[in-house]
Motif scaffolding. Structure first.
Motif, PDB file in Angstrom:
ATOM      1  N   THR A  34       0.847  -1.192   0.000  1.00  0.00           N
ATOM      2  CA  THR A  34       0.000   0.000   0.000  1.00  0.00           C
ATOM      3  C   THR A  34       0.884   1.244   0.000  1.00  0.00           C
ATOM      4  O   THR A  34       2.042   1.202   0.420  1.00  0.00           O
ATOM      5  N   TYR A  36      -0.023   5.808   0.245  1.00  0.00           N
ATOM      6  CA  TYR A  36      -1.132   6.765   0.338  1.00  0.00           C
ATOM      7  C   TYR A  36      -0.712   8.174  -0.065  1.00  0.00           C
ATOM      8  O   TYR A  36      -1.520   9.089  -0.028  1.00  0.00           O
ATOM      9  N   LEU A  53      -1.265  -0.508  -3.917  1.00  0.00           N
ATOM     10  CA  LEU A  53      -2.681  -0.463  -3.531  1.00  0.00           C
ATOM     11  C   LEU A  53      -2.909   0.766  -2.662  1.00  0.00           C
ATOM     12  O   LEU A  53      -2.280   0.913  -1.611  1.00  0.00           O
ATOM     13  N   GLY A  55      -5.079   1.544  -0.412  1.00  0.00           N
ATOM     14  CA  GLY A  55      -6.114   0.834   0.342  1.00  0.00           C
ATOM     15  C   GLY A  55      -6.938   1.802   1.176  1.00  0.00           C
ATOM     16  O   GLY A  55      -6.471   2.893   1.525  1.00  0.00           O
ATOM     17  N   ASP A  56      -8.156   1.366   1.521  1.00  0.00           N
ATOM     18  CA  ASP A  56      -8.927   2.208   2.442  1.00  0.00           C
ATOM     19  C   ASP A  56      -8.403   2.040   3.874  1.00  0.00           C
ATOM     20  O   ASP A  56      -8.897   2.679   4.805  1.00  0.00           O
ATOM     21  N   SER A  57      -7.368   1.212   4.042  1.00  0.00           N
ATOM     22  CA  SER A  57      -6.607   1.186   5.302  1.00  0.00           C
ATOM     23  C   SER A  57      -6.059   2.597   5.566  1.00  0.00           C
ATOM     24  O   SER A  57      -5.668   2.925   6.694  1.00  0.00           O
ATOM     25  N   HIS A 149     -11.762  -8.975  -3.510  1.00  0.00           N
ATOM     26  CA  HIS A 149     -11.196  -9.047  -2.142  1.00  0.00           C
ATOM     27  C   HIS A 149     -12.187  -9.823  -1.287  1.00  0.00           C
ATOM     28  O   HIS A 149     -13.303  -9.354  -1.063  1.00  0.00           O
ATOM     29  N   VAL A 192      -7.764 -10.542  -3.835  1.00  0.00           N
ATOM     30  CA  VAL A 192      -7.053 -10.488  -2.549  1.00  0.00           C
ATOM     31  C   VAL A 192      -7.744 -11.465  -1.601  1.00  0.00           C
ATOM     32  O   VAL A 192      -8.972 -11.456  -1.467  1.00  0.00           O
ATOM     33  N   GLU A 194      -7.785 -12.307   2.219  1.00  0.00           N
ATOM     34  CA  GLU A 194      -7.304 -11.742   3.491  1.00  0.00           C
ATOM     35  C   GLU A 194      -7.783 -12.585   4.671  1.00  0.00           C
ATOM     36  O   GLU A 194      -8.971 -12.947   4.753  1.00  0.00           O
ATOM     37  N   ILE A 215      -2.941 -11.778   2.084  1.00  0.00           N
ATOM     38  CA  ILE A 215      -2.520 -11.001   3.259  1.00  0.00           C
ATOM     39  C   ILE A 215      -3.080 -11.783   4.444  1.00  0.00           C
ATOM     40  O   ILE A 215      -4.297 -11.925   4.593  1.00  0.00           O
ATOM     41  N   VAL A 227       0.383  -3.793   4.293  1.00  0.00           N
ATOM     42  CA  VAL A 227       0.214  -2.359   4.529  1.00  0.00           C
ATOM     43  C   VAL A 227       1.608  -1.793   4.823  1.00  0.00           C
ATOM     44  O   VAL A 227       2.322  -2.293   5.696  1.00  0.00           O
TER      45      VAL A 227
END
Ligand code: KIV
Length: 287
Positions: A34, A36, A53, A55-57, A149, A192, A194, A215, A227
């Motif tokens: 990931t 951002y 990625l 990610g929305d993380s 995912h 993905v 997870e 992951i 991440v």
């Protein structure tokens, strides 16, 4: 990381959705991390990762939210644009956040389109299996590549009652296998997996012609994703079992900041080499 010369300049061959599929055929593991923002994307891309990625993380590791549910399409666009500016070779996949694809197929396509058009992602990722297949098909029909995912999908944290490993009993394991097969039929270019048992991930991986990216799903997947903040050791509040820390940035950053504070307080920083001069004749006129 294949390179070629174009008009005398060394160009790195881009990693695309077709490279994803080719990697599975060639049994070459796919690397995903990931990012951002611009700076991290640049570092990760130049280091040679295949796919970035967004990610929305993002919500948890950058925006300080408790989970990913508060992240909006606008947040994703804002950060994906920065990542796109920083990267050059990697495939950029951006998460579709909670509620951006659940209401109806029209909204799903519109939001996916915004993430591609304004965020400059190459593809989007959606969480869920058979229950979101109509949205996935509609997005793919709009010529937007989709990464699936399934498993421990963080947007369903309230349904799961926490971040818990999924697919441990027969019924749920079979549902995940069916989901994966249906996602492949719908046309996703990868999935993905997870937070599921390694042996279940192996079965799913073997049943599919598209790659799986794991992951917390063991070593049998066709690629891995982590991440970035976790794998660089930027936090120590909570380190999930599946994370390997490849660096300890938290200590590096803390030590750097502490030394800066000490040196400013002690007047050890800045020194002559960090300052600019002015001619004496100009200076004398200032008094
Ligand atoms: O949001 C994210 O970073 C993700 C990965 C953990 C797969 O979805």
């Amino acid at each position: 990381n294949k390179k070629y010369i174009k008009r005398g300049v060394v160009v790195r061959e881009k990693f695309t959705v077709t490279s994803f599929l080719k990697s599975k055929i060639k049994k070459e593991k796919i690397t995903v991390l990931t990012a951002y923002d611009y700076q991290m994307a640049k570092l990760v891309d130049e280091a040679g990762v295949d796919c970035i990625l967004v990610g929305d993380s993002l919500g948890m590791v950058v925006l300080g939210y408790e989970n990913t549910l508060e992240v909006t399409v606008e947040d994703m666009i804002h950060h994906t644009r920065a990542v796109a500016k920083g990267s050059n070779r990697a495939l950029i996949v951006a998460d579709m956040p909670f509620l951006s694809y659940h209401i109806n197929t029209e909204e799903a396509v519109r939001n996916a389109g915004k993430i591609i058009q304004k965020g400059k992602a190459h593809a989007v990722k959606l969480e869920g299996g058979i229950e979101v297949i109509d949205k996935i098909k509609a997005i793919i029909n709009a010529n937007i590549p989709v990464l699936g995912h399934i498993g421990l999908t963080p947007q369903s944290v309230n349904v799961f009652g926490g971040f818990k490993v999924q697919g441990k009993d027969e019924k749920r394991a079979k549902k995940l296998i069916e989901d994966a097969i249906e996602l492949e039929k719908a046309g996703v270019f990868g999935i993905v997996l997870e937070g599921i048992p390694e042996k279940l991930a192996k079965i799913i991986t073997e049943k599919l012609t598209i790659p799986t990216i794991g992951i917390g799903a063991g070593s049998e997947c066709d690629g891995q994703v982590l991440v970035i903040n976790d794998m660089l050791g930027m936090f120590d509040n909570f380190v999930p079992k599946f994370v390997k820390q490849y660096a300890n940035l938290k200590d590096n950053i803390t030590n750097g900041v502490k030394t800066y504070i000490k040196e400013v307080k002690n007047k050890d920083f800045p020194k002559k080499e960090h300052t600019f001069s002015i001619d004496d004749d100009v200076l004398n006129k200032l008094y």
